[in-house]
Design an enzyme around this catalytic site. Structure first.
Site, mmCIF file in Angstrom:
data_model
loop_
_atom_site.group_PDB
_atom_site.id
_atom_site.type_symbol
_atom_site.label_atom_id
_atom_site.label_comp_id
_atom_site.label_asym_id
_atom_site.label_seq_id
_atom_site.Cartn_x
_atom_site.Cartn_y
_atom_site.Cartn_z
ATOM 1 N N ASP A 39 39.085 41.331 44.152
ATOM 2 C CA ASP A 39 38.299 40.388 43.355
ATOM 3 C C ASP A 39 38.504 38.973 43.889
ATOM 4 O O ASP A 39 39.654 38.523 44.030
ATOM 5 C CB ASP A 39 38.751 40.479 41.889
ATOM 6 C CG ASP A 39 37.727 39.935 40.916
ATOM 7 O OD1 ASP A 39 36.829 39.179 41.336
ATOM 8 O OD2 ASP A 39 37.829 40.253 39.713
ATOM 9 N N ASP A 40 37.415 38.276 44.196
ATOM 10 C CA ASP A 40 37.480 36.885 44.658
ATOM 11 C C ASP A 40 38.320 36.728 45.924
ATOM 12 O O ASP A 40 38.970 35.698 46.134
ATOM 13 C CB ASP A 40 38.040 35.968 43.559
ATOM 14 C CG ASP A 40 37.082 35.770 42.396
ATOM 15 O OD1 ASP A 40 35.988 36.355 42.421
ATOM 16 O OD2 ASP A 40 37.433 35.020 41.464
ATOM 17 N N CYS A 79 30.684 38.671 39.902
ATOM 18 C CA CYS A 79 31.325 39.951 39.584
ATOM 19 C C CYS A 79 30.391 41.101 39.228
ATOM 20 O O CYS A 79 30.295 42.086 39.953
ATOM 21 C CB CYS A 79 32.313 39.737 38.440
ATOM 22 S SG CYS A 79 33.599 38.531 38.793
ATOM 23 N N ARG A 83 29.324 44.544 41.575
ATOM 24 C CA ARG A 83 29.849 45.865 41.212
ATOM 25 C C ARG A 83 28.720 46.846 40.901
ATOM 26 O O ARG A 83 28.802 48.033 41.248
ATOM 27 C CB ARG A 83 30.809 45.719 40.039
ATOM 28 C CG ARG A 83 32.058 44.955 40.418
ATOM 29 C CD ARG A 83 32.781 44.291 39.240
ATOM 30 N NE ARG A 83 33.658 43.284 39.769
ATOM 31 C CZ ARG A 83 34.906 43.504 40.196
ATOM 32 N NH1 ARG A 83 35.413 44.717 40.083
ATOM 33 N NH2 ARG A 83 35.636 42.538 40.697
ATOM 34 N N LYS A 132 39.238 46.754 36.954
ATOM 35 C CA LYS A 132 38.182 45.966 36.317
ATOM 36 C C LYS A 132 36.854 46.725 36.346
ATOM 37 O O LYS A 132 36.446 47.232 37.380
ATOM 38 C CB LYS A 132 38.058 44.624 37.047
ATOM 39 C CG LYS A 132 36.908 43.745 36.608
ATOM 40 C CD LYS A 132 36.951 42.432 37.365
ATOM 41 C CE LYS A 132 35.734 41.582 37.127
ATOM 42 N NZ LYS A 132 35.822 40.279 37.836
ATOM 43 N N HIS A 134 33.550 45.627 34.103
ATOM 44 C CA HIS A 134 32.590 44.510 34.007
ATOM 45 C C HIS A 134 31.139 44.945 34.197
ATOM 46 O O HIS A 134 30.313 44.184 34.703
ATOM 47 C CB HIS A 134 32.951 43.398 34.993
ATOM 48 C CG HIS A 134 32.658 42.030 34.439
ATOM 49 N ND1 HIS A 134 33.032 40.865 35.066
ATOM 50 C CD2 HIS A 134 32.001 41.645 33.311
ATOM 51 C CE1 HIS A 134 32.666 39.830 34.350
ATOM 52 N NE2 HIS A 134 32.025 40.280 33.277
ATOM 53 N N SER A 157 36.652 40.773 33.458
ATOM 54 C CA SER A 157 37.624 39.973 34.212
ATOM 55 C C SER A 157 38.849 39.666 33.349
ATOM 56 O O SER A 157 38.739 39.482 32.135
ATOM 57 C CB SER A 157 36.990 38.656 34.675
ATOM 58 O OG SER A 157 35.940 38.890 35.581
ATOM 59 N N HIS A 246 41.564 37.323 41.656
ATOM 60 C CA HIS A 246 40.969 36.526 40.583
ATOM 61 C C HIS A 246 42.081 35.860 39.766
ATOM 62 O O HIS A 246 43.150 36.437 39.568
ATOM 63 C CB HIS A 246 40.144 37.455 39.687
ATOM 64 C CG HIS A 246 39.127 36.796 38.819
ATOM 65 N ND1 HIS A 246 39.463 35.930 37.803
ATOM 66 C CD2 HIS A 246 37.770 36.886 38.802
ATOM 67 C CE1 HIS A 246 38.349 35.527 37.191
ATOM 68 N NE2 HIS A 246 37.307 36.087 37.782
ATOM 69 N N ASP A 295 34.495 41.862 46.183
ATOM 70 C CA ASP A 295 33.259 41.742 45.394
ATOM 71 C C ASP A 295 32.496 40.463 45.691
ATOM 72 O O ASP A 295 31.282 40.386 45.497
ATOM 73 C CB ASP A 295 33.556 41.847 43.898
ATOM 74 C CG ASP A 295 34.304 40.638 43.336
ATOM 75 O OD1 ASP A 295 35.013 39.949 44.106
ATOM 76 O OD2 ASP A 295 34.196 40.389 42.117
ATOM 77 N N ASN A 296 33.198 39.435 46.156
ATOM 78 C CA ASN A 296 32.568 38.165 46.540
ATOM 79 C C ASN A 296 33.654 37.276 47.121
ATOM 80 O O ASN A 296 34.830 37.641 47.163
ATOM 81 C CB ASN A 296 31.860 37.479 45.365
ATOM 82 C CG ASN A 296 32.694 37.375 44.100
ATOM 83 O OD1 ASN A 296 32.389 38.001 43.083
ATOM 84 N ND2 ASN A 296 33.770 36.599 44.137
ATOM 85 N N LYS A 326 32.255 31.445 46.246
ATOM 86 C CA LYS A 326 31.794 32.280 45.140
ATOM 87 C C LYS A 326 30.628 31.623 44.403
ATOM 88 O O LYS A 326 30.605 30.409 44.215
ATOM 89 C CB LYS A 326 32.963 32.518 44.176
ATOM 90 C CG LYS A 326 32.623 33.348 42.951
ATOM 91 C CD LYS A 326 33.844 33.550 42.089
ATOM 92 C CE LYS A 326 33.511 34.338 40.831
ATOM 93 N NZ LYS A 326 34.711 34.620 40.017
#
Length: 537
Positions: A39-40, A79, A83, A132, A134, A157, A246, A295-296, A326
């Site tokens: 994540d991130d 996010c 996904r 996660k 989301h 998140s 994240h 994811d990004n 992001k």
């Protein structure tokens, strides 16, 4: 010694035998799949990508034993849409998920969209999601209703709820309130009234979550799922969606001098991935494909708690203010690290420059499992197994980058990649940089065009009057128009983004912040935690 001559028929038969013995696509049984989604995470957060990064020895080893993809992209720069695209192989303009879901969301990934887990479960796989989600948690949007036999994790998140040990964030957030504490003024960007829940299937087993032990819990649950699936004799699909990188960050130990909070958290993520790889290898090397990606890009607004972009700094935007990571369609927002490890199948120590996407995971795994894509819809992802096996280094010619919050209407396509050319019809405010700037909103007609072969930092767009610009613009305009027409003609879904406080996961409405008895802090041993019976409302 005399020579032996073979008839053409004998040569053909011998060739076919050798191909059958050596071709990496020949799989005697359905392979296991592990998809790990960070994540991130920044493209430069892996030492294999960026030499200055020293905290990822396990991931670097994974790269050395598999293939590293250096032109790999998330399907959105935030996010939920990213996904949703991973699990459907379709962009948000098709699957309906264009922006993030809330803790009170009634909807989620539209129920008429078919997930990768549903396809693989129908093909005989045990399916598990850890981490996660989301993509909606209320009613039939829960992972257990979207093809996953087992779920363990947080429904959104981990900054979307308070905890007793809030970890590191910018700005810092307070811990959850307790009975007897004075009322506090709500803080911007902090969830102060409802504790963060941890689910096992549909049961809340901890609220608030103990963030400091979450990585250990995820590793343990992943190992248990893999072992259960192995014992059952069925192939498995594990979707492991990490909390790292994240915010809030909660490294297990105080960071060593010079490493910082982010470096310590990166080391923790690296160790978690190393542990999962070790468990997978214990089943027999070659039986499991492991795909690691993100994811990004990094959340630049979080300053020293954000990751490394590597060379993809979006210099044109940075010069005008605002983030280029992001939420944006600059390379730093969607170009993410990607590694694929499958001993005996995917070549080791290989670097691929093919233009690939998270969208490709769905059709590729479906093909490798011997299953069929769902009918009556179009896919943005490709079966890239020839690229994985090293037979080809050709991926997408065209890749669309949807608006993800920084500019334009969310979900709409106003940036794209055609071969080496990156194209922007919109740039602008919405993604905040570390210095607090956002930059001006701008429409570009004719579009900005960057040649990434010469300008990785996206610093200087092509001169509109140049021969190169004039030569490539017609092909770009034609590809863009055709892509939008294809989307308009597709079976497109619409997500329900309505909200209701009753949808907020709460294990005990009688207790402040939905706190569960027996899950109130460091006195509880997370390894022997009592399984509380509260259900998701």
């Amino acid at each position: 010694m005399g020579t032996v001559s073979l008839s053409p028929w004998a040569v053909l038969v011998l060739t076919l035998v050798l191909v059958a013995l050596w071709a990496p696509c020949v799989v005697s049984r359905q392979p296991n799949f592990i998809v790990i989604l960070a994540d991130d995470v920044g493209w430069g957060d892996l030492g294999a990508n960026w030499a200055e990064t020293k905290e990822t020895p396990h991931l670097d080893q994974l790269a050395a034993e598999g293939t590293r993809f250096v032109d790999f992209h998330s399907a959105a720069s935030t996010c939920s849409p990213s996904r949703a695209s991973l699990l459907t192989g379709r962009l948000g303009v098709r699957n309906g998920v264009t922006h993030n879901f809330a803790i009170s969301s009634l909807g989620g990934l539209p129920l008429n969209e078919t997930t990768l887990a549903e396809v693989l479960r129908e093909a005989g796989y045990s399916t598990g999601a850890i981490g996660k989600w989301h993509l909606g948690h209320h009613g039939h949007h829960h992972p257990n209703s979207r093809g996953f036999d087992y779920y363990f994790g947080i429904p959104y998140s981990h900054d979307m709820g308070c905890t007793d040990t809030p970890g590191y964030n910018l700005p810092p957030c307070p811990p959850c309130p307790r009975h007897g504490t004075a009322a506090r003024v709500a803080r911007k960007d902090c969830y102060t009234e409802v504790a963060l829940p941890l689910f096992e299937n549909v049961t809340i087993v901890q609220q608030p979550v103990q963030l400091g032990s979450l990585a250990t819990r995820y590793a343990e649950e992943a190992a248990r799922f893999i072992q259960r699936a192995s014992d059952s004799g069925r192939p498995f699909f594990l979707y492991l969606a990490l909390a790292h990188m994240h915010v809030p960050l909660s490294p297990p130990l105080p960071p060593a001098p010079g490493r910082g909070i982010y470096g310590a958290s990166l080391s923790e993520m690296d160790a978690l991935v190393g542990r999962v790889k070790e468990v997978a290898d214990s089943l027999g090397k070659g039986s499991t494909l492991l795909w690691f990606t993100g994811d990004n890009g990094p959340w630049a607004q979080k300053c020293e708690l954000a990751g490394c972009l590597g060379p993809f700094v979006g210099a044109w935007q940075r010069q005008r203010g605002g983030s280029s990571a992001k939420q944006t369609t600059w390379e730093g927002g969607h170009r993410v690290p990607a590694l694929v490890y499958w001993p005996g199948r995917v070549p080791a120590r290989r670097t691929s420059h093919a233009l690939l996407s998270v969208l490709d995971i769905f059709p590729t795994l479906v093909a490798l499992a011997g299953a069929a894509l769902p009918p009556n819809r179009r896919f943005d992802g490709l079966d890239v197994s020839p690229v994985l096996f090293g037979w080809s280094d050709v991926g997408h010619k065209l890749l669309l980058h949807p608006n993800s919050g920084a500019a334009g209407k969310v979900g709409e396509i106003e940036a794209l990649r055609l071969a080496q050319y990156k194209v922007f019809y919109t740039t602008g405010r919405g993604a905040t940089a570390c210095d607090g700037s956002t930059g001006p909103a701008q429409r570009h007609q004719p579009p900005l065009i960057f040649n990434l072969d010469r300008d990785i930092p996206e610093q200087e767009p092509l001169d509109v009057a140049s021969r190169e610009y004039q030569a490539v613009l017609p092909a770009i305009s034609r590809a863009y128009t055709q892509a939008l027409q294809d989307i308009a003609a597709d079976n497109v879904s619409i997500a329900d983004y309505s909200q209701d406080p009753a949808a907020i996961p709460c294990c005990s409405v009688q207790h402040m912040a939905c706190r569960c008895h027996g899950a109130q802090g460091a006195t509880l041993d997370p390894h022997v935690e009592k399984r509380t019976p509260w259900l998701c409302l």
